[in-house]
Design a protein around this motif. Structure first.
Motif, PDB file in Angstrom:
ATOM      1  N   THR A   1       0.826  -1.192   0.000  1.00 37.55           N
ATOM      2  CA  THR A   1       0.000   0.000   0.000  1.00 37.55           C
ATOM      3  C   THR A   1       0.861   1.241   0.000  1.00 37.55           C
ATOM      4  OG1 THR A   1      -0.105   0.135   2.394  1.00 37.55           O
ATOM      5  CG2 THR A   1      -1.785  -1.218   1.307  1.00 37.55           C
ATOM      6  N   SER A   2       0.274   2.344  -0.391  1.00 34.63           N
ATOM      7  CA  SER A   2       1.018   3.598  -0.470  1.00 34.63           C
ATOM      8  C   SER A   2       1.402   4.129   0.910  1.00 34.63           C
ATOM      9  CB  SER A   2       0.199   4.640  -1.238  1.00 34.63           C
ATOM     10  OG  SER A   2      -1.011   4.894  -0.554  1.00 34.63           O
ATOM     11  N   ARG A   3       0.790   3.610   2.001  1.00 35.11           N
ATOM     12  CA  ARG A   3       1.160   4.039   3.355  1.00 35.11           C
ATOM     13  C   ARG A   3       2.598   3.686   3.685  1.00 35.11           C
ATOM     14  NH1 ARG A   3      -3.469   0.984   6.442  1.00 35.11           N
ATOM     15  NH2 ARG A   3      -1.888  -0.549   6.029  1.00 35.11           N
ATOM     16  N   ARG A   4       3.128   2.712   3.045  1.00 37.15           N
ATOM     17  CA  ARG A   4       4.486   2.242   3.364  1.00 37.15           C
ATOM     18  C   ARG A   4       5.564   3.074   2.685  1.00 37.15           C
ATOM     19  NH1 ARG A   4       2.851  -4.025   2.874  1.00 37.15           N
ATOM     20  NH2 ARG A   4       1.690  -4.111   4.801  1.00 37.15           N
ATOM     21  N   TYR A   5       5.201   3.839   1.683  1.00 40.42           N
ATOM     22  CA  TYR A   5       6.199   4.608   0.957  1.00 40.42           C
ATOM     23  C   TYR A   5       6.836   5.734   1.769  1.00 40.42           C
ATOM     24  CZ  TYR A   5       4.992   1.934  -3.150  1.00 40.42           C
ATOM     25  OH  TYR A   5       4.801   0.912  -4.036  1.00 40.42           O
ATOM     26  N   PRO A   6       6.117   6.412   2.649  1.00 41.65           N
ATOM     27  CA  PRO A   6       6.817   7.431   3.459  1.00 41.65           C
ATOM     28  C   PRO A   6       7.975   6.849   4.269  1.00 41.65           C
ATOM     29  CG  PRO A   6       4.459   7.788   3.579  1.00 41.65           C
ATOM     30  CD  PRO A   6       4.669   6.467   2.853  1.00 41.65           C
ATOM     31  N   ALA A   7       7.837   5.634   4.758  1.00 46.56           N
ATOM     32  CA  ALA A   7       8.932   5.006   5.496  1.00 46.56           C
ATOM     33  C   ALA A   7      10.121   4.751   4.571  1.00 46.56           C
ATOM     34  CB  ALA A   7       8.470   3.698   6.136  1.00 46.56           C
ATOM     35  N   LEU A   8       9.865   4.379   3.330  1.00 47.86           N
ATOM     36  CA  LEU A   8      10.947   4.189   2.366  1.00 47.86           C
ATOM     37  C   LEU A   8      11.688   5.507   2.154  1.00 47.86           C
ATOM     38  CD1 LEU A   8      12.595   2.612   0.298  1.00 47.86           C
ATOM     39  CD2 LEU A   8      10.748   3.029  -1.370  1.00 47.86           C
ATOM     40  N   VAL A   9      10.951   6.578   2.037  1.00 47.44           N
ATOM     41  CA  VAL A   9      11.572   7.894   1.865  1.00 47.44           C
ATOM     42  C   VAL A   9      12.464   8.219   3.061  1.00 47.44           C
ATOM     43  CG1 VAL A   9      11.113  10.381   1.686  1.00 47.44           C
ATOM     44  CG2 VAL A   9       9.777   8.757   0.319  1.00 47.44           C
ATOM     45  N   VAL A  10      12.012   7.888   4.272  1.00 52.24           N
ATOM     46  CA  VAL A  10      12.820   8.129   5.471  1.00 52.24           C
ATOM     47  C   VAL A  10      14.099   7.295   5.416  1.00 52.24           C
ATOM     48  CG1 VAL A  10      12.921   7.867   7.988  1.00 52.24           C
ATOM     49  CG2 VAL A  10      10.884   8.851   6.906  1.00 52.24           C
ATOM     50  N   PHE A  11      13.986   6.019   5.060  1.00 47.37           N
ATOM     51  CA  PHE A  11      15.177   5.176   4.947  1.00 47.37           C
ATOM     52  C   PHE A  11      16.152   5.758   3.921  1.00 47.37           C
ATOM     53  CE2 PHE A  11      12.922   1.881   7.298  1.00 47.37           C
ATOM     54  CZ  PHE A  11      13.955   1.273   7.994  1.00 47.37           C
ATOM     55  N   LEU A  12      15.635   6.217   2.794  1.00 48.57           N
ATOM     56  CA  LEU A  12      16.502   6.801   1.765  1.00 48.57           C
ATOM     57  C   LEU A  12      17.159   8.085   2.262  1.00 48.57           C
ATOM     58  CD1 LEU A  12      14.233   6.159  -1.333  1.00 48.57           C
ATOM     59  CD2 LEU A  12      16.502   5.180  -0.959  1.00 48.57           C
ATOM     60  N   LEU A  13      16.395   8.945   2.915  1.00 44.41           N
ATOM     61  CA  LEU A  13      16.948  10.212   3.408  1.00 44.41           C
ATOM     62  C   LEU A  13      18.032   9.990   4.456  1.00 44.41           C
ATOM     63  CD1 LEU A  13      13.735  12.423   3.665  1.00 44.41           C
ATOM     64  CD2 LEU A  13      15.622  12.671   2.028  1.00 44.41           C
ATOM     65  N   VAL A  14      17.773   9.101   5.394  1.00 43.29           N
ATOM     66  CA  VAL A  14      18.754   8.819   6.450  1.00 43.29           C
ATOM     67  C   VAL A  14      20.013   8.203   5.834  1.00 43.29           C
ATOM     68  CG1 VAL A  14      19.183   7.363   8.477  1.00 43.29           C
ATOM     69  CG2 VAL A  14      17.049   8.642   8.278  1.00 43.29           C
ATOM     70  N   THR A  15      19.828   7.309   4.887  1.00 43.88           N
ATOM     71  CA  THR A  15      20.965   6.645   4.244  1.00 43.88           C
ATOM     72  C   THR A  15      21.818   7.647   3.484  1.00 43.88           C
ATOM     73  OG1 THR A  15      19.713   4.595   4.073  1.00 43.88           O
ATOM     74  CG2 THR A  15      21.617   4.840   2.607  1.00 43.88           C
ATOM     75  N   PHE A  16      21.185   8.489   2.697  1.00 40.42           N
ATOM     76  CA  PHE A  16      21.965   9.446   1.911  1.00 40.42           C
ATOM     77  C   PHE A  16      22.500  10.592   2.771  1.00 40.42           C
ATOM     78  CE2 PHE A  16      20.297   6.948  -1.549  1.00 40.42           C
ATOM     79  CZ  PHE A  16      21.401   6.895  -2.394  1.00 40.42           C
ATOM     80  N   ALA A  17      21.913  10.815   3.944  1.00 41.29           N
ATOM     81  CA  ALA A  17      22.517  11.763   4.898  1.00 41.29           C
ATOM     82  C   ALA A  17      23.839  11.209   5.416  1.00 41.29           C
ATOM     83  CB  ALA A  17      21.557  12.040   6.053  1.00 41.29           C
ATOM     84  N   ALA A  18      23.864   9.920   5.726  1.00 38.94           N
ATOM     85  CA  ALA A  18      25.125   9.278   6.140  1.00 38.94           C
ATOM     86  C   ALA A  18      26.142   9.345   5.005  1.00 38.94           C
ATOM     87  CB  ALA A  18      24.875   7.833   6.562  1.00 38.94           C
ATOM     88  N   ALA A  19      25.677   9.141   3.782  1.00 35.54           N
ATOM     89  CA  ALA A  19      26.573   9.232   2.623  1.00 35.54           C
ATOM     90  C   ALA A  19      27.142  10.645   2.503  1.00 35.54           C
ATOM     91  CB  ALA A  19      25.822   8.849   1.352  1.00 35.54           C
ATOM     92  N   ALA A  20      26.312  11.635   2.749  1.00 30.20           N
ATOM     93  CA  ALA A  20      26.776  13.027   2.664  1.00 30.20           C
ATOM     94  C   ALA A  20      27.831  13.329   3.728  1.00 30.20           C
ATOM     95  CB  ALA A  20      25.588  13.985   2.800  1.00 30.20           C
ATOM     96  N   ILE A  21      27.644  12.799   4.921  1.00 30.04           N
ATOM     97  CA  ILE A  21      28.644  12.976   5.984  1.00 30.04           C
ATOM     98  C   ILE A  21      29.971  12.349   5.548  1.00 30.04           C
ATOM     99  CG2 ILE A  21      29.284  12.296   8.341  1.00 30.04           C
ATOM    100  CD1 ILE A  21      26.213  12.538   8.973  1.00 30.04           C
ATOM    101  N   GLY A  22      29.907  11.138   5.050  1.00 27.58           N
ATOM    102  CA  GLY A  22      31.111  10.466   4.577  1.00 27.58           C
ATOM    103  C   GLY A  22      31.777  11.222   3.433  1.00 27.58           C
ATOM    104  N   SER A  23      30.969  11.726   2.517  1.00 27.19           N
ATOM    105  CA  SER A  23      31.514  12.475   1.382  1.00 27.19           C
ATOM    106  C   SER A  23      32.179  13.772   1.829  1.00 27.19           C
ATOM    107  CB  SER A  23      30.403  12.798   0.382  1.00 27.19           C
ATOM    108  OG  SER A  23      29.934  11.622  -0.207  1.00 27.19           O
TER     109      SER A  23
END
Length: 158
Positions: free
Chosen positions: A2-24
């Motif tokens: 269901t589309s309710r689960r997509y906001p959590a995916l966005v959070v996982f992506l944002l947190v992951t790429f925030a860690a990537a930005a710190i590393g970069s």
């Protein structure tokens, strides 16, 4: 799904790429100045390869963690999120230690801890969701390779 689960995916992506930005942020100032001065093994990949590989890995690991988190909503979702967050901290810390602080030895200690955590997550992810396990495997293999590379660089430059 269901589309309710997509906001959590966005959070996982944002947190992951925030860690990537710190590393970069820790990596970029020294990747073209300090890193080329190090002795490296002959099997060191070309520098241009790291950006595309890591971008794909960050995307795959976020989707893998989200899939397992979503399947473990009943009881283990918090554990999955916590372990995933911890590995992101260790992942970003490696860049800070290796490139930012120019300490391959300390980075080696970090990457060994990261590798052990990734191994545990790999087992957990395969048990929860085969697609998540398959998405996680390249990250685990890349960190396995990176661990060997970190070890060789530390050894050649001690």
């Amino acid at each position: 799904m269901t589309s309710r689960r997509y906001p959590a995916l966005v959070v996982f992506l944002l947190v992951t790429f925030a860690a990537a930005a710190i590393g970069s942020t820790a990596t970029f100032p020294n990747v073209s100045t300090w890193y080329p001065t190090l002795n490296k093994p002959s099997w060191t990949p070309p520098g241009w390869l790291f950006g595309p590989v890591w971008s794909c890995l960050y995307l795959a690991m976020a989707v893998a963690a989200w899939r397992v988190w979503r399947k473990s909503m009943i009881g283990n979702a918090a554990v999955t999120a916590w372990l995933y967050g911890l590995q992101l901290v260790l992942n970003a810390l490696w860049s800070v230690l290796f490139f930012g602080l120019k300490q391959p030895g300390f980075a080696l200690v970090d990457i060994v801890a990261l590798w052990l955590l990734l191994l545990g997550l790999l087992v957990r992810f395969w048990r929860a969701d085969r697609i998540a396990g398959a998405l996680w495997t390249p990250y685990f293999l890349w960190v396995t390779f990176a661990s060997g590379l970190n070890t060789a660089i530390w050894w050649l430059n001690r």
